[in-house]
Design a protein around this motif. Structure first.
Motif, PDB file in Angstrom:
ATOM      1  N   ARG A 125       5.640  15.109  -3.065  1.00 36.14           N
ATOM      2  CA  ARG A 125       4.210  15.152  -3.395  1.00 36.14           C
ATOM      3  C   ARG A 125       3.994  14.750  -4.853  1.00 36.14           C
ATOM      4  NH1 ARG A 125       3.577  19.897  -1.978  1.00 36.14           N
ATOM      5  NH2 ARG A 125       2.830  19.579   0.152  1.00 36.14           N
ATOM      6  N   HIS A 126       4.879  15.185  -5.734  1.00 37.21           N
ATOM      7  CA  HIS A 126       4.807  14.852  -7.156  1.00 37.21           C
ATOM      8  C   HIS A 126       4.990  13.346  -7.370  1.00 37.21           C
ATOM      9  CE1 HIS A 126       4.806  15.921 -11.346  1.00 37.21           C
ATOM     10  NE2 HIS A 126       6.034  15.499 -11.564  1.00 37.21           N
ATOM     11  N   LEU A 127       5.948  12.759  -6.645  1.00 36.74           N
ATOM     12  CA  LEU A 127       6.163  11.308  -6.706  1.00 36.74           C
ATOM     13  C   LEU A 127       4.928  10.558  -6.212  1.00 36.74           C
ATOM     14  CD1 LEU A 127       9.776  11.244  -5.202  1.00 36.74           C
ATOM     15  CD2 LEU A 127       9.211  10.715  -7.575  1.00 36.74           C
ATOM     16  N   ARG A 128       4.378  11.031  -5.095  1.00 36.14           N
ATOM     17  CA  ARG A 128       3.202  10.378  -4.509  1.00 36.14           C
ATOM     18  C   ARG A 128       2.025  10.390  -5.471  1.00 36.14           C
ATOM     19  NH1 ARG A 128      -0.175  14.049  -0.718  1.00 36.14           N
ATOM     20  NH2 ARG A 128      -0.576  14.834  -2.838  1.00 36.14           N
ATOM     21  N   ASP A 129       1.777  11.562  -6.078  1.00 40.24           N
ATOM     22  CA  ASP A 129       0.626  11.673  -6.973  1.00 40.24           C
ATOM     23  C   ASP A 129       0.743  10.708  -8.148  1.00 40.24           C
ATOM     24  OD1 ASP A 129      -0.399  13.621  -5.334  1.00 40.24           O
ATOM     25  OD2 ASP A 129       0.169  15.305  -6.621  1.00 40.24           O
ATOM     26  N   HIS A 130       1.954  10.577  -8.705  1.00 41.26           N
ATOM     27  CA  HIS A 130       2.129   9.672  -9.840  1.00 41.26           C
ATOM     28  C   HIS A 130       1.964   8.218  -9.405  1.00 41.26           C
ATOM     29  CE1 HIS A 130       3.382   8.553 -13.852  1.00 41.26           C
ATOM     30  NE2 HIS A 130       4.270   7.715 -13.345  1.00 41.26           N
ATOM     31  N   ALA A 131       2.497   7.894  -8.221  1.00 44.89           N
ATOM     32  CA  ALA A 131       2.354   6.519  -7.719  1.00 44.89           C
ATOM     33  C   ALA A 131       0.889   6.164  -7.506  1.00 44.89           C
ATOM     34  CB  ALA A 131       3.136   6.361  -6.417  1.00 44.89           C
ATOM     35  N   ARG A 132       0.113   7.108  -6.996  1.00 46.12           N
ATOM     36  CA  ARG A 132      -1.318   6.856  -6.780  1.00 46.12           C
ATOM     37  C   ARG A 132      -2.077   6.752  -8.100  1.00 46.12           C
ATOM     38  NH1 ARG A 132      -2.884  11.286  -2.068  1.00 46.12           N
ATOM     39  NH2 ARG A 132      -2.125  10.127  -0.239  1.00 46.12           N
ATOM     40  N   ASP A 133      -1.808   7.746  -8.986  1.00 50.99           N
ATOM     41  CA  ASP A 133      -2.614   7.857 -10.199  1.00 50.99           C
ATOM     42  C   ASP A 133      -2.293   6.781 -11.229  1.00 50.99           C
ATOM     43  OD1 ASP A 133      -3.694  10.087  -9.021  1.00 50.99           O
ATOM     44  OD2 ASP A 133      -2.521  11.532 -10.176  1.00 50.99           O
ATOM     45  N   HIS A 134      -1.029   6.397 -11.341  1.00 49.21           N
ATOM     46  CA  HIS A 134      -0.622   5.492 -12.419  1.00 49.21           C
ATOM     47  C   HIS A 134      -0.318   4.071 -11.946  1.00 49.21           C
ATOM     48  CE1 HIS A 134      -0.303   8.494 -15.704  1.00 49.21           C
ATOM     49  NE2 HIS A 134      -0.199   9.326 -14.682  1.00 49.21           N
ATOM     50  N   HIS A 135      -0.141   3.891 -10.634  1.00 47.73           N
ATOM     51  CA  HIS A 135       0.164   2.547 -10.138  1.00 47.73           C
ATOM     52  C   HIS A 135      -0.807   2.098  -9.051  1.00 47.73           C
ATOM     53  CE1 HIS A 135       3.966   2.338 -12.392  1.00 47.73           C
ATOM     54  NE2 HIS A 135       4.085   3.613 -12.099  1.00 47.73           N
ATOM     55  N   GLY A 136      -1.780   2.939  -8.738  1.00 44.96           N
ATOM     56  CA  GLY A 136      -2.758   2.595  -7.715  1.00 44.96           C
ATOM     57  C   GLY A 136      -2.121   2.299  -6.371  1.00 44.96           C
ATOM     58  N   ALA A 137      -1.014   2.996  -6.064  1.00 42.29           N
ATOM     59  CA  ALA A 137      -0.199   2.639  -4.895  1.00 42.29           C
ATOM     60  C   ALA A 137      -0.551   3.444  -3.654  1.00 42.29           C
ATOM     61  CB  ALA A 137       1.274   2.816  -5.221  1.00 42.29           C
ATOM     62  N   THR A 138      -0.349   2.823  -2.532  1.00 34.89           N
ATOM     63  CA  THR A 138      -0.301   3.487  -1.238  1.00 34.89           C
ATOM     64  C   THR A 138       1.145   3.914  -1.005  1.00 34.89           C
ATOM     65  OG1 THR A 138      -2.128   2.218  -0.291  1.00 34.89           O
ATOM     66  CG2 THR A 138      -0.523   3.141   1.252  1.00 34.89           C
ATOM     67  N   VAL A 139       1.351   5.116  -0.458  1.00 31.19           N
ATOM     68  CA  VAL A 139       2.705   5.636  -0.255  1.00 31.19           C
ATOM     69  C   VAL A 139       3.019   5.704   1.229  1.00 31.19           C
ATOM     70  CG1 VAL A 139       4.249   7.601  -0.604  1.00 31.19           C
ATOM     71  CG2 VAL A 139       2.634   6.934  -2.402  1.00 31.19           C
ATOM     72  N   ILE A 140       4.099   5.031   1.612  1.00 31.73           N
ATOM     73  CA  ILE A 140       4.591   5.074   2.993  1.00 31.73           C
ATOM     74  C   ILE A 140       5.911   5.830   2.993  1.00 31.73           C
ATOM     75  CG2 ILE A 140       5.418   3.743   4.963  1.00 31.73           C
ATOM     76  CD1 ILE A 140       3.551   1.511   4.185  1.00 31.73           C
ATOM     77  N   LEU A 141       6.026   6.813   3.868  1.00 29.40           N
ATOM     78  CA  LEU A 141       7.237   7.627   4.010  1.00 29.40           C
ATOM     79  C   LEU A 141       7.928   7.269   5.311  1.00 29.40           C
ATOM     80  CD1 LEU A 141       9.046  10.099   3.202  1.00 29.40           C
ATOM     81  CD2 LEU A 141       7.392  11.528   4.434  1.00 29.40           C
ATOM     82  N   VAL A 142       9.237   7.071   5.250  1.00 28.87           N
ATOM     83  CA  VAL A 142      10.039   6.794   6.445  1.00 28.87           C
ATOM     84  C   VAL A 142      11.002   7.956   6.649  1.00 28.87           C
ATOM     85  CG1 VAL A 142      11.626   5.199   7.585  1.00 28.87           C
ATOM     86  CG2 VAL A 142       9.927   4.318   5.960  1.00 28.87           C
ATOM     87  N   ARG A 143      10.913   8.614   7.806  1.00 30.09           N
ATOM     88  CA  ARG A 143      11.858   9.692   8.124  1.00 30.09           C
ATOM     89  C   ARG A 143      11.840   9.952   9.623  1.00 30.09           C
ATOM     90  NH1 ARG A 143      12.345  14.139   5.691  1.00 30.09           N
ATOM     91  NH2 ARG A 143      12.677  15.511   7.433  1.00 30.09           N
ATOM     92  N   ALA A 144      12.854  10.641  10.099  1.00 28.27           N
ATOM     93  CA  ALA A 144      12.957  10.933  11.529  1.00 28.27           C
ATOM     94  C   ALA A 144      12.083  12.119  11.909  1.00 28.27           C
ATOM     95  CB  ALA A 144      14.410  11.228  11.900  1.00 28.27           C
ATOM     96  N   ASP A 145      11.471  12.047  13.070  1.00 27.53           N
ATOM     97  CA  ASP A 145      10.691  13.146  13.639  1.00 27.53           C
ATOM     98  C   ASP A 145       9.716  13.756  12.629  1.00 27.53           C
ATOM     99  OD1 ASP A 145      12.180  12.918  16.061  1.00 27.53           O
ATOM    100  OD2 ASP A 145      13.787  14.110  15.153  1.00 27.53           O
ATOM    101  N   PRO A 146       8.810  12.968  12.092  1.00 31.73           N
ATOM    102  CA  PRO A 146       7.901  13.487  11.069  1.00 31.73           C
ATOM    103  C   PRO A 146       6.982  14.579  11.606  1.00 31.73           C
ATOM    104  CG  PRO A 146       7.188  11.320  11.833  1.00 31.73           C
ATOM    105  CD  PRO A 146       8.538  11.556  12.422  1.00 31.73           C
ATOM    106  N   THR A 147       6.622  15.476  10.701  1.00 34.17           N
ATOM    107  CA  THR A 147       5.753  16.593  11.032  1.00 34.17           C
ATOM    108  C   THR A 147       4.402  16.401  10.343  1.00 34.17           C
ATOM    109  OG1 THR A 147       6.449  17.882   9.115  1.00 34.17           O
ATOM    110  CG2 THR A 147       7.783  18.090  11.132  1.00 34.17           C
ATOM    111  N   GLU A 148       3.498  17.358  10.592  1.00 35.04           N
ATOM    112  CA  GLU A 148       2.206  17.319   9.907  1.00 35.04           C
ATOM    113  C   GLU A 148       2.389  17.474   8.404  1.00 35.04           C
ATOM    114  OE1 GLU A 148      -0.822  16.489  11.018  1.00 35.04           O
ATOM    115  OE2 GLU A 148       0.328  15.961  12.810  1.00 35.04           O
ATOM    116  N   ALA A 149       3.399  18.232   8.002  1.00 34.99           N
ATOM    117  CA  ALA A 149       3.671  18.383   6.572  1.00 34.99           C
ATOM    118  C   ALA A 149       4.034  17.035   5.954  1.00 34.99           C
ATOM    119  CB  ALA A 149       4.805  19.388   6.357  1.00 34.99           C
TER     120      ALA A 149
END
Length: 441
Positions: A20-44
């Protein structure tokens, strides 16, 4: 304007706050969309990323499938981060296929498999020995007879451990006279994934060489003694002499070379001889250290390595800062006083055993108000578990807490041991009922 994409490949569930900390910095300082890749993703998982792709990094065709699923956005994927041991090789290969800067994928296998790392060491054993880096004898085993054979060749003792497990799971120290049948039974659950024996490293002290790119620091590890050498705390800054620092840094950088680390994160676990002139790598990792080590670095050195990791991935990281400690800090694993069944729900509502333990510790050590502060606390699982008073691995702990120590009245290592003792008493006082104290069988 189309937003750039930061791709995060997998993570350990206990580190969701870091993602979440990585995502916030990517959004706030790089204007980025964040895509996460993982097995069996949950709502979290979906709550910490703009998009989640369900793909297991341990699949043989992970990189190929990932490229197909992300190919239509190749031009927007400007940065990538690999954040788990399971993905350290396949995730790097995926980023290579997508044309995203990343440390080399092929040697990364040594940062996932302890057996592959020992093979890499063996190939350059003469070079490592000239640098006073021990190369332990090792062998992959699949039977009790093979275990007995290794024991005959190493009568002074050795270690048995899974080839690809974290958190000290399945690690057993074998001493002369130990029951090998019982040892084999302990590692039997890991046999399918691979088990290795390693010559016992005859050095008592353990540290980690941590950092990102060329930025590095040393963390001191405090481990339990005896049959189960689990870590009980991580401490910053490490207390070492200059010649010891040179030895640890030399071993840590050689480990980085063997697993292909160049620009990304690393956490290399290293044992140091009593004279400080020799070292041996316990295991390398191409990811940030666990037990909040990067959080400790933020409190001690005033640098946010998670932010710097994202900036480095986008190619905008500033020059390397000088790391000067402003205080000391520790992450401490907290267990139970007796073998018992436990879940956090057993603790009385409103009780705060960690805050109580920190206060008692400060009073016992004669610290002034504000010298010892609690900075983070978390239960390791919300589920009911049977915990051992003598922890066999990190899953035997109930919680972990972080403290920061300012001033020179005492040493942070003294705080660690006093805090663990105070915690046991504080937890017992905070329990809801005697029923929660029943012993495991």
């Amino acid at each position: 304007m189309t937003r750039p994409i930061l791709l995060i490949v997998d993570y350990n569930l206990s580190r969701i706050d870091e993602v979440r900390h990585l995502r916030d910095h990517a959004r706030d300082h790089h204007g980025a969309t964040v895509i996460l890749v993982r097995a069996d993703p949950t709502e979290a998982d979906r709550s910490i990323a703009d998009e989640v792709i369900d793909l297991d990094p341990l699949r043989d065709d992970f990189a190929e499938m990932g490229e197909k699923l992300l190919g239509d956005r190749r031009e927007r994927i400007r940065a990538g981060i690999v954040f788990s041991d399971n993905a350290v090789h396949s995730g790097a290969e995926l980023l290579e296929r997508l044309g995203v800067p990343v440390d080399a994928s092929r040697p990364a296998q040594g940062a996932f498999s302890k057996y592959r790392y020992r093979l890499a060491e063996a190939r350059v054993a003469d070079l490592l020995r000239t640098q006073r880096i021990m190369v332990p004898a090792f062998a992959e085993i699949a039977s009790l007879d093979q275990l007995r054979g290794f024991a005959r060749d190493h009568p002074r003792g050795f270690v048995v451990k899974p080839t690809a497990e974290g958190n000290n799971r399945g690690v057993v120290v074998v001493r002369p006279g130990d029951d090998l049948t019982a040892v084999f039974a302990e590692v039997l659950p890991y046999l399918e994934g691979g088990v290795i024996c390693e010559e016992l490293i005859p050095y008592r002290r353990e540290y980690s060489f941590d950092g990102l790119g060329s930025l590095a620091f040393l963390t001191e590890k405090i481990s339990a003694l005896g049959r189960y050498p689990v870590e009980i705390a991580q401490v910053l800054p490490a207390r070492v002499a200059e010649h010891e620092r040179a030895t640890l840094e030399r071993a840590g950088r050689q480990a980085n070379l063997l697993v292909g680390q160049c620009d990304g994160p690393f956490h290399n676990e290293i044992k140091l001889s009593d004279d400080g002139l020799r070292a041996a790598v316990v295991e390398p990792n191409r990811r940030p250290g666990g037990m909040k080590i990067w959080s400790l670095a933020r409190w001690v050195y005033g640098i946010d390595l998670h932010h710097r990791w994202v900036d480095a991935a986008f190619g905008t990281a500033a020059g390397r800062p000088e790391l000067v400690p402003g205080c000391s800090a520790a992450t401490v694993l907290l267990g139970v006083a007796t073998d018992r069944s436990f879940r956090p729900g057993d603790v009385l509502s409103g009780a705060d055993p960690f805050a109580d333990a920190v206060q008692v510790t400060a009073e016992r050590l004669g610290l002034a108000e504000g010298e010892l502060t609690a900075t983070e606390f978390s239960w390791l699982s919300a589920e009911r578990r049977d915990l051992h008073a003598v922890a066999r691995d990190n899953a035997d702990f109930a919680a972990q807490g972080c403290v920061v120590l300012r001033g020179g009245r005492t040493d942070i290592r003294t705080v660690v041991h006093a805090l663990r003792q105070a915690w046991s008493d504080a937890l017992d006082r905070a329990l809801r009922s005697p029923a929660s104290l029943r012993k495991t069988r």
